[in-house]
Write a protein that holds these residues in place. Structure first.
Motif, short mmCIF file in Angstrom:
data_model
loop_
_atom_site.label_atom_id
_atom_site.label_comp_id
_atom_site.label_asym_id
_atom_site.label_seq_id
_atom_site.Cartn_x
_atom_site.Cartn_y
_atom_site.Cartn_z
N VAL A 100 41.19 32.64 29.22
CA VAL A 100 41.81 34.59 29.95
C VAL A 100 42.37 34.68 30.87
N PRO A 124 38.61 38.82 35.39
CA PRO A 124 37.88 38.12 35.36
C PRO A 124 36.29 38.44 36.80
N GLU A 140 32.97 41.88 28.63
CA GLU A 140 32.49 40.83 27.45
C GLU A 140 32.23 39.69 27.91
N VAL A 178 31.59 35.91 29.42
CA VAL A 178 32.44 34.85 29.02
C VAL A 178 32.28 33.43 28.92
N HIS A 179 31.24 33.59 30.50
CA HIS A 179 30.37 32.37 30.43
C HIS A 179 28.80 32.69 31.53
N SER A 191 32.42 37.36 32.71
CA SER A 191 32.91 38.49 32.33
C SER A 191 33.93 39.30 32.74
N ILE A 208 40.12 40.33 25.72
CA ILE A 208 39.63 38.97 25.41
C ILE A 208 39.19 40.37 23.41
N LEU A 223 36.00 30.58 24.46
CA LEU A 223 37.18 30.98 25.36
C LEU A 223 36.73 30.82 26.93
N VAL A 282 38.00 31.42 31.38
CA VAL A 282 38.60 32.54 31.97
C VAL A 282 39.68 31.19 32.89
#
Length: 438
Positions: free
Chosen positions: A84, A89, A127, A129-130, A163, A169, A186, A188
């Motif tokens: 991403v 981010p 959203e 992501v991690h 996020s 995304i 996904l 980043v």
């Protein structure tokens, strides 16, 4: 957090960038070593500044890169790890505390506390992501790497949430799925680039990794072996190319060549004497090209690169990390190959700078082992060493319980998209809550 277990088997990584789409197919051996089986890269069409701009064109670029990698590897892939690079981010640090009533801390407790941390993410337009655990505490005692097997009354954890904009995304996921690929995870881009280029000692002591891509420049900060911050700047190598094209009235393709072959951010006495042939836009090929001194090219390139590095410095300063995370800095990405960049970066960032390229992977051709391929190489490392966060992983006891009474021959069909897994995860969480509270 303990050293993650290595993964074995086939790994497919897909870097969807602004200037190129790259695909690596690798195999993780039983001894933990990686071996690249196939690579493919294609000019990226349909991406602008890390965002999807044209789905149909981007789908074609993804298909071309994946087909080339599959042909070289003689393997067909269904699942890929995807980076991403857009969506701005953003990092958020949260602290979570959980009562464990003095019993032995188990996988179930670790999952519960990380799930509670994920629940602190808010915002419908972004959203998650991690969800990365940075460090645990037991009864207020810090420095716990892996709490499992220990005893205490309260378990705490510092979590790094990453996020990105939900729209970015979803658009990227849609294009990948239209290419008949399933997204395994996904990641980043700054996280992947850091895994690819920073060595373990740097990540332990503290290091900033800057990836100068075509549409964006991403930033990742590592400390005590963990990634603690990510960010991005919406300026990249394409902006330098466009500046050259406008400043010298030359086609974009020729501007890219001038940047790659002659581009520099440091002026030399010989620049005024070195003449470059610059075809003018709209002129016929056989027309005698215009000649300009190399100093003119330097005067166009340097201001844009200075702006990029100043923005990076500003973002690090605003996050309180410019001076706090050690003097080491690694610069990678296609834009890092400009002559004189290292010296300029050391001056602006006031750090010890080295130019980074992906750590060596067996079987990786020399043509795709340069700084421009740091992100896709990092995706392979992310998958191989099982960086996928624990909240979504099931407890072996729960898996066995779920299998009891399950009819044979069912549940083997491929679920398209993520809705099926989301329902299953929801049922699993309800079952877990019922077991733990009744």
């Amino acid at each position: 957090m303990s050293k993650a277990k290595t993964r074995t088997g086939l790994i497919a990584a897909l870097d969807v960038g602004t200037t190129k789409v790259a695909c690596f197919i690798a195999h993780a051996d039983d001894d933990g070593s990686l071996r690249v089986l196939g690579v493919g890269n294609h000019r990226s069409r349909g991406m602008r500044s890390g965002q999807v701009a044209n789905m149909e064109e981007l789908e074609g670029s993804i298909r071309a890169a994946v087909d080339a990698a599959e042909l070289m590897a003689n393997q067909r892939i269904q699942k890929v790890l995807v980076n991403v690079s857009g969506g701005h981010p953003r990092s958020q640090k949260v602290e979570v505390d959980l009562a464990v009533a003095g019993h032995e801390i188990r996988d179930r407790d670790v999952r519960r506390i990380l799930e509670a941390g994920r629940g602190q993410h808010s915002g419908d337009d972004r959203e998650l992501v991690h969800c990365i655990p940075i460090g645990y505490t037991i009864d207020g005692t810090p420095g716990i790497v892996d709490p499992r097997g220990m005893y205490g009354d309260r378990l705490g954890v510092d979590i790094h949430l990453v996020s990105a904009a939900a729209g970015a995304i979803r658009n990227l996921s849609t294009v990948v799925e239209r290419s008949h690929l399933e997204i395994e995870a996904l990641v980043v881009s700054p996280y992947a680039s850091g895994l690819a280029c920073a060595v373990e000692d740097e990540k332990e002591m503290g290091v900033t990794v800057i990836d100068m891509g075509g549409g964006t420049t991403t930033i990742s900060v590592f400390q005590d072996g963990h990634i603690v911050h990510v960010d991005s700047v919406a300026v990249g190598g394409n902006h330098v190319t466009n500046d050259i094209a406008k400043g010298l009235s030359t086609p974009v393709a020729n501007a890219e060549r001038l940047k790659t072959v002659y581009g520099s951010v440091i002026a030399t006495p010989a620049d005024d004497r070195d003449l470059l042939k610059v075809p003018l836009v709209g002129e016929e090929d056989d027309t005698t090209p215009n000649e300009v001194p190399r100093s003119m090219l330097v005067h166009i390139v340097r201001p844009r690169v200075e702006e990029t590095l100043e923005l990076v410095r500003q973002h690090l300063d605003q996050a309180g990390l410019l001076k706090a995370v050690g003097p080491r800095c690694v610069i990678t990405g296609g834009g890092s190959q400009l002559a004189g960049l290292r010296d300029l970066a050391e001056t602006i960032l006031e750090k010890q700078v080295r130019l980074g390229r992906p750590l060596r992977i067996k079987g990786l051709p020399e043509s795709v082992s340069g700084p421009a391929f740091s992100t896709v190489a990092g995706l392979v490392r992310y998958a191989a060493y099982d960086h996928v966060e624990t909240p979504q992983q099931a407890d072996p006891e729960e898996q066995r319980s779920a299998q009891k009474g399950k009819p044979r021959g069912k549940g083997k069909g491929k679920t398209k998209g993520r809705s099926g897994s989301g329902v299953s995860a929801g049922i699993a969480r309800i079952s877990q809550w019922l077991r733990e509270n009744f």
